[in-house]
Design a protein around this motif. Structure first.
Motif: not given
Length: 440
Positions: A293-295, A301, A305, A308, A322
């Motif tokens: 992710t790149k939030t 993130d 990760t 996940h 997100l």
């Protein structure tokens, strides 16, 4: 003794019975009203009980039925319980009070060798005994509370707890006996002795209320210590994870650079050799998994990760929707606690689901101008009971069970966030939604 004094003595007697009922109900139930509303409900209960006693004074069963119904309605409104629980406690309490009233009067009559009716004819003697009985009922309620605390609330009671809780009621009972003996000798001071007993009894009630308040504060302090310890541990864990991830990325980057140099040298020395065939795939391979992710929030993130990977390992379908969370109105420490506890709770629930296809977790987060929003849902194997927006832990769990979601609730309440726990029993779907104010 004039009529006005008799009226107020009866009112105070009813008030004492209501106070004993409050202590009795608090042993088994949790309050459902704020302090102000609870105080107002107590006043209405006293007025309703007095009205019922006046209207059905000469009809015992009608009076008992009216008082039980009034108490049951009040219990249902003031506490988190079912209708049957309210009726059961109301019946039990009325029986408890009535039995002890009669037993003590019979015991006094037997010991003094006086007829039972003589105490009913003398109001001073009668009320001295009645207020003494209330002292005894208060003591018995305290004893029941100590046993219940040890049996149902997983709290060990020491001799100090017993001494502190029973000292005031025992002292009041002792004084009541002394007052009654003095009255038997000096009947002309009966009214004064009765007033002294009433005052002493109400000081007893105040002392018990203060001790109960101190116990609640101590429990809240203990919860706060556990919360801070949990936040500190999770913060240190995440900081270590971020540091390890960054260090590993740096080492991987340096390793890739060295491989590139080796690749260049090998191309010059032996462009068709075996070494170049081995090095070339390594240069194109990602040696460390990239963030999924790149939030805009590095800790989020890395945490997502990690979660996940845990979901894949446990065959859980973990979906995320997100947005940009760089302005999400929670600090890194708060986000770590909220997300990690919510996701751990969701994953644990999903792992109890036997069908892998039903193991699903959905996380949604976004930030808008006025607030940040978080939504999480997951499947469960067992029904989840939610009462007063709190998850009811199974009875076979210890007091330490459920501190993860308590930590989440404590953080959200501290920042005045709005949050809701919900459960759809038909779909076996648990959900959590929260709205976080931007300006705080």
């Amino acid at each position: 003794m004039n009529d006005l004094l008799l009226f107020w003595i009866n009112v105070l007697l009813v008030l004492l019975e209501v106070i004993v009922l409050i202590f009795f109900a608090s042993v088994f139930l949790k309050k459902n009203l704020s302090r102000r509303k609870f105080g107002a409900s107590v006043i209405l209960l006293v007025i309703s009980n007095i009205t019922a006693l006046v209207l059905f004074d000469s009809h015992f069963w009608s009076k008992a039925f009216a008082v039980i119904i009034v108490d049951a309605i009040w219990l249902k409104i003031a506490y988190d319980d079912t209708i049957m629980q309210s009726i059961g406690i109301a019946i039990g309490f009325y029986s408890f009070v009535s039995v002890w009233d009669v037993l003590v009067l019979l015991a006094v009559s037997f010991l003094s060798k006086k007829a039972f009716s003589t105490y009913m004819e003398n109001p001073v003697e009668y009320y001295l005994i009645c207020y003494g009985v209330k002292c005894l009922e208060l003591l018995l309620t305290v004893i029941i509370g100590l046993f219940a605390r040890n049996r149902f609330q997983f709290k060990n009671t020491t001799w100090k707890d017993w001494l502190r809780a029973t000292l005031f009621p025992l002292t009041t009972i002792f004084c009541s006996v002394i007052f009654f003996q003095i009255y038997e000798v000096e009947s002309n001071v009966g009214t004064e002795l009765l007033l002294c007993e009433i005052i002493l009894l109400f000081f007893d009630v105040m002392a018990m209320w203060i001790l109960d308040y101190m116990d609640q504060q101590q429990a809240a302090l203990q919860d706060n210590i556990i919360l801070k310890r949990s936040i500190k541990q999770e913060k240190e864990s995440m900081e270590a994870l971020v540091e390890a991830y960054s260090d590993q990325r740096k080492k991987t980057h340096d390793f890739q650079n060295q491989l590139a140099v080796i690749y260049g040298l090998v191309q010059q020395e032996s462009p068709n050799g075996e070494i170049i065939k081995y090095v070339e795939p390594l240069l194109k391979k990602e040696l460390l998994p990239s963030l999924i992710t790149k939030t805009g929030r590095n800790v989020v993130d890395i945490l997502l990760t990690q979660k996940h990977s845990a979901a894949i390992k446990n065959q859980i379908s973990f979906q995320m929707q997100l947005g940009d969370l760089s302005a999400f109105p929670l600090s890194d420490e708060e986000l770590i606690v909220v997300l990690s506890n919510l996701l751990d709770n969701a994953f644990n629930a999903c792992m109890a689901v036997s069908s892998f296809e039903e193991r699903k977790v959905l996380l949604k987060m976004r930030t808008e101008e006025a607030a940040g929003f978080l939504y999480l849902e997951n499947r469960t194997a067992h029904d989840v009971e939610i009462l007063d927006n709190k998850i009811v832990a199974p009875k076979n769990k210890s007091i330490e069970h459920g501190y993860g979601l308590k930590n989440v609730a404590a953080i959200l309440e501290n920042i005045n966030a709005l949050y809701v726990f919900d459960y759809n029993s038909q779909k076996h779907l648990f959900s959590f939604s929260a709205q976080f104010p931007i300006s705080r």
